[in-house]
Design an enzyme around this catalytic site. Structure first.
Site, PDB file in Angstrom:
ATOM      1  N   GLY B 366       0.918  -1.107  -0.022  1.00  0.00           N
ATOM      2  CA  GLY B 366       0.122   0.120   0.148  1.00  0.00           C
ATOM      3  C   GLY B 366       0.824   1.254   0.028  1.00  0.00           C
ATOM      4  N   TRP B 369       2.522   1.667  -3.320  1.00  0.00           N
ATOM      5  CA  TRP B 369       1.288   2.242  -4.270  1.00  0.00           C
ATOM      6  C   TRP B 369       1.401   3.954  -4.295  1.00  0.00           C
ATOM      7  CZ3 TRP B 369      -3.079   5.257  -3.812  1.00  0.00           C
ATOM      8  CH2 TRP B 369      -3.630   5.621  -4.743  1.00  0.00           C
ATOM      9  N   HIS B 370       1.540   4.205  -3.244  1.00  0.00           N
ATOM     10  CA  HIS B 370       1.320   5.939  -3.148  1.00  0.00           C
ATOM     11  C   HIS B 370       2.642   6.419  -3.959  1.00  0.00           C
ATOM     12  CE1 HIS B 370      -1.283   5.252   0.298  1.00  0.00           C
ATOM     13  NE2 HIS B 370      -1.679   6.569  -0.182  1.00  0.00           N
ATOM     14  N   GLY B 371       3.848   5.781  -4.103  1.00  0.00           N
ATOM     15  CA  GLY B 371       4.799   6.376  -4.769  1.00  0.00           C
ATOM     16  C   GLY B 371       6.084   5.643  -4.876  1.00  0.00           C
ATOM     17  N   PHE B 522      -0.089  10.233  -7.320  1.00  0.00           N
ATOM     18  CA  PHE B 522      -0.062   8.976  -6.963  1.00  0.00           C
ATOM     19  C   PHE B 522      -0.806   8.340  -8.175  1.00  0.00           C
ATOM     20  CE2 PHE B 522      -0.066  10.747  -2.403  1.00  0.00           C
ATOM     21  CZ  PHE B 522       1.345  10.717  -2.551  1.00  0.00           C
TER      22      PHE B 522
END
Lengths: 323, 522
Positions: B366, B369-371, B522
């Protein structure tokens, strides 16, 4: 149909309240003793006009008035750029009889400051020239201030004007001595370059945004002001000086003192001085090294009250500041 | 195009009358064209990417519907995953992995110089990729019917209100709503408008007012005192919340006006009393996506699979090689051996350990996923750790508070404070450009030097920030205690007053610089 009435009521209530609260805030600001409120409310008549950014605040008004016997008006502000100073000076000179003298610290020509300019939105009802400058720097902000009067008061300048509601701002100067950490830290300080910036007429960016902005600009630009945004920073200085001279003001350009070890790290101060002299055709009095004692500084770039007195005495001795 | 721009208001000013004037397929087609126009306003080159992703999942869906052969179905699913994650990997993570590999080689003493590519990250790629993938997975699992109408499916993927920053809406929630024309309804318009105004307040009045102070703090933390930095971190926690939830509110409000219902994406997350609750209130569409398509397939809280170990192992190896901290390997090894023996003791232990592993894997991925940065992974690690610690220490904590007969309200406030403080700590890594800056911020706060308001620079921003956060919290508390939004929806006079008050607040506090939304990156 009944539902549409509700929409209508929301819109009417919003704009009515916006105008009422805007009016209340304008009255409140008008009572402030903050320098720009006094300027635009017609309460700032003076013999000596002082101009600069935070380094211009070291023109300590109570002491100048004591040694010259003249009334002063200091329009300096933290981070003030020369294009904003140009508007304020021109507005001042049009509103009041010409002061005897104007002293301007040219080290303010090292920056542009769009966000500060936007903060002056609360003075746009007084000055079409100010509106034009804001429109040039922050088109959306300028238009928003016209449509929503409450938005004009959405700034640091408004908070300052409230802070000085019942007290004078003429005593606004550092009253501390540079701390030991800064004194020792200067040895590791990276050499600094004063930026001599040129403003672009159009910001680089997306072509559709530019097209959209140019359409919006043609719809909303005021024709009353005199701000020419194609000019560079030094041209703003030259224009300010020429305007004051034309009004018969004795203009003096200076560079205010820096903490000497910090001054050693400034690599192109001479270039800034030369550019200012070239643009205005005037001599710039260089006081960058005029105060040597660390007890006279609040930090690297600002004199404290004690330092300011030493500096102002020198200005008097040299005839830059006159009785 | 961003919501807080004049261009967007012109866009919806044209779109909405047309939308309600048209019916059936013409309306659907208008939605599709408008969505592509909305996305193409940013960069028309990436429209092809959205279109390609749409085509792949559309045809994979049709093929899945046409075959019952399990190996073929699996191959089709893998093909879709490879394409979707391949695009995401290339545009978002290519340079990150190249750089990480380069650092690893340099750590071993080899010449690590490699060419990276100048890749532009397509806005919203993580959002629409996940939305598209969820459709294919659900069709594969036979949880939803395949969508045979290409225009309808394309509109579902590219629907402009939530295309670039979510919420990630599942096909099972969204596609059925396309089945019939959504009728114009005043109730929907007023409810949607209320949510949009509230979203704008959060974005332009709260998030954008806090942004300059926060930016300054994280640009040169060494120049500020302890209190200044602490205020910066607290402001960031509200900036990111209002920036992202503001976007979600506007998206959900727009969809509501158009006749579509989207689930909530944020539910006052800073009122959470534990970390599990936090993740049911924060970015709900992503956390539920990760729960359904990652955590549960890994085994969830029922046990684990080889993948549970494998993902963790990959992260462990990478962190050791990239940091060069070999002592980490010793800690990893010892904890892995310890975990292994702990799991052997009983079935209960075995299940527990897998549960923690699955939680940690979900949070690590997770974070990623953001960056494309290890700071995001570390942020995920912190949140994973919080949840594991909560599960281990939670019963002891509750027992201790019960023993000293702590009043419920005090217990709740204490728990909220703890969750909020630790969330803020994690936000430092999320916001800081690198680990060095994050450390400077943390040590700066911990030093307690210049912990007084006099040393805070730009007090104007602080005063304004405190005021807007105050309004936000007041509204949220009123909503919790008095169900404010329900009252607004049922009482027209109260609604008018609330709308007008919010609009005044936007005019007085708002920043109209058309600042982009944080989650666009993102």
């Amino acid at each position: 149909m009944k539902k549409l009435y509700w929409v209508f009521i929301v819109i009417v209530l919003f704009f009515a309240g916006d105008r009422i609260f805007g009016w209340v805030l304008k009255q409140l600001t008008g009572k402030s003793q903050f320098r720009y409120t006094r300027l635009y409310e017609g309460k700032a008549k003076a013999d000596i006009l002082l101009v600069g950014n935070s380094r211009g605040l070291i023109f300590y008004q109570p002491y100048i008035e004591e040694i010259t016997g003249s009334k002063t008006m200091n329009i300096s502000y933290n981070g003030m750029p020369i294009d904003l100073a140009e508007v304020l000076v021109k507005d001042y000179l049009e509103k009041y009889p010409a002061p005897k003298q104007m002293i301007l610290d040219v080290s303010m020509c090292d920056r542009l400051n769009k966000s500060l300019i936007s903060g002056f939105n609360l003075y746009t009802p007084y000055s079409p020239r100010m509106y034009d400058l804001i429109h040039l720097n922050d088109q959306t902000g300028a238009v928003a201030g016209k449509v929503f009067h409450l938005y004009r008061y959405n700034s640091e300048i408004f908070q300052r004007s409230m802070f000085y509601l019942n007290k004078t701002d003429e005593d606004w100067l550092l009253d501390r001595v540079i701390n030991d950490a800064m004194v020792t830290g200067i040895t590791e300080y990276v050499p600094d370059t004063i930026k001599i910036v040129q403003r672009d007429t159009i910001k680089p960016g997306d072509k559709k945004e530019r097209l959209f902005k140019s359409i919006m600009s043609s719809l909303t630009a005021s024709k009353n002001g005199e701000v020419e945004y194609v000019k560079g920073v030094m041209e703003h200085l030259a224009s300010t000086v020429a305007f004051a001279k034309a009004k018969g003001v004795d203009v003096q350009l200076v560079i205010n003192p820096y903490y000497p070890p910090y001054l050693d790290k400034l690599v192109n101060l001479d270039q800034l001085k030369a550019e200012a002299e070239k643009a205005t055709g005037m001599k710039v009095h260089d006081y960058s090294n005029a105060v040597k004692d660390k007890e006279g500084f609040g930090d690297y770039q600002h004199l404290n009250k004690a330092g300011s007195r030493i500096f102002l005495d020198k200005l008097m001795e040299d005839g830059v500041l006159k009785k | 195009m961003i919501f807080n721009s004049i261009a967007f208001f012109v866009f919806i000013g044209i779109f909405f009358p047309l939308y309600f004037a048209l019916k059936g397929r013409a309306r659907l087609f208008l939605c599709l064209v408008a969505s592509y126009f909305f996305y193409g306003w940013w960069d028309e080159r990436f429209l092809a990417l959205v279109a390609f992703s749409t085509c792949v999942d559309y045809f994979v869906g049709l093929k899945l519907d046409n075959t019952e052969d399990q190996p073929t179905r699996k191959k089709l699913l893998i093909a879709s995953m490879v394409v979707n994650l391949g695009f995401l990997g290339f545009f978002k993570y290519f340079n990150f992995f190249i750089k990480s590999f380069q650092e690893m080689l340099t750590g071993f003493g080899y010449d690590g110089s490699m060419h990276s590519l100048k890749i532009i990250l397509p806005v919203g790629i993580s959002f629409y990729t996940f939305q598209s993938m969820s459709y294919t997975i659900d069709v594969y699992r036979k949880e939803i019917a395949v969508e045979k109408d290409f225009i309808r499916f394309s509109t579902f993927i590219s629907f402009f209100p939530q295309l670039v920053a979510g919420p990630i809406v599942r096909a099972s929630d969204f596609l059925p709503q396309f089945q019939k024309d959504r009728e114009f309804s005043w109730d929907r318009v007023t409810a949607g408008t209320g949510q949009i105004i509230w979203g704008f307040f959060k974005k332009v009045a709260v998030a954008d007012s806090l942004a300059p102070f926060v930016d300054q703090c994280f640009q040169a933390p060494e120049t500020f005192g302890s209190l200044h930095l602490l205020i910066g971190v607290i402001f960031y926690s509200f900036q990111i919340y209002c920036d992202f939830s503001g976007y979600s509110d506007i998206a959900i409000g727009l969809a509501r006006i158009m006749g579509f219902d989207f689930p909530d994406n944020f539910k006052k997350p800073y009122f959470s009393r534990n970390y599990s609750e936090f993740w049911t209130r924060w970015h709900i569409s992503l956390s539920s996506w990760l729960r359904d398509y990652l955590y549960i397939p890994l085994g969830g809280n029922r046990g684990g699979t080889f993948a549970s170990w494998f993902i963790l192992l990959v992260f462990m190896i990478l962190t050791v090689f990239l940091t060069g901290w070999w002592w980490l390997a010793v800690i990893y090894l010892l904890s892995s051996v310890g975990t292994y023996f702990y799991m052997q003791k009983s079935e209960y232990n075995n299940k527990n350990a897998y549960n923690y592993m699955n939680l940690m894997n979900t949070m690590l991925l997770g974070g990623l996923w953001h960056g494309a940065s290890w700071a995001f992974v570390f942020w995920g690690f912190l949140h994973g750790s919080y949840q594991v610690v909560q599960r281990l220490a939670g019963p002891i904590w509750n027992k201790a508070l019960d023993t000293i007969r702590t009043p419920k309200l005090f217990k709740d406030i204490l728990a909220m404070g703890l969750v909020y403080a630790s969330t803020c700590f994690a936000w430092i890594y999320f916001r800081a450009p690198d680990f060095d800056v994050a450390s400077q911020v943390i040590t700066g706060i911990a030093s307690l030097e210049a912990f007084n308001f006099g040393s805070v620079i730009n007090k104007f921003w602080v005063i304004k920030g405190v005021m807007v956060i105050g309004i936000l919290l007041l509204v949220e508390i009123l909503d919790v205690r008095l169900t404010l939004w329900k009252v607004i929806q049922t009482n027209p006079a109260f609604r008018v007053v609330s709308f007008v008050l919010l609009l005044w607040a936007i005019a007085f506090f708002g920043s109209f610089g058309a600042n982009s939304f944080i989650y666009f990156q993102f």
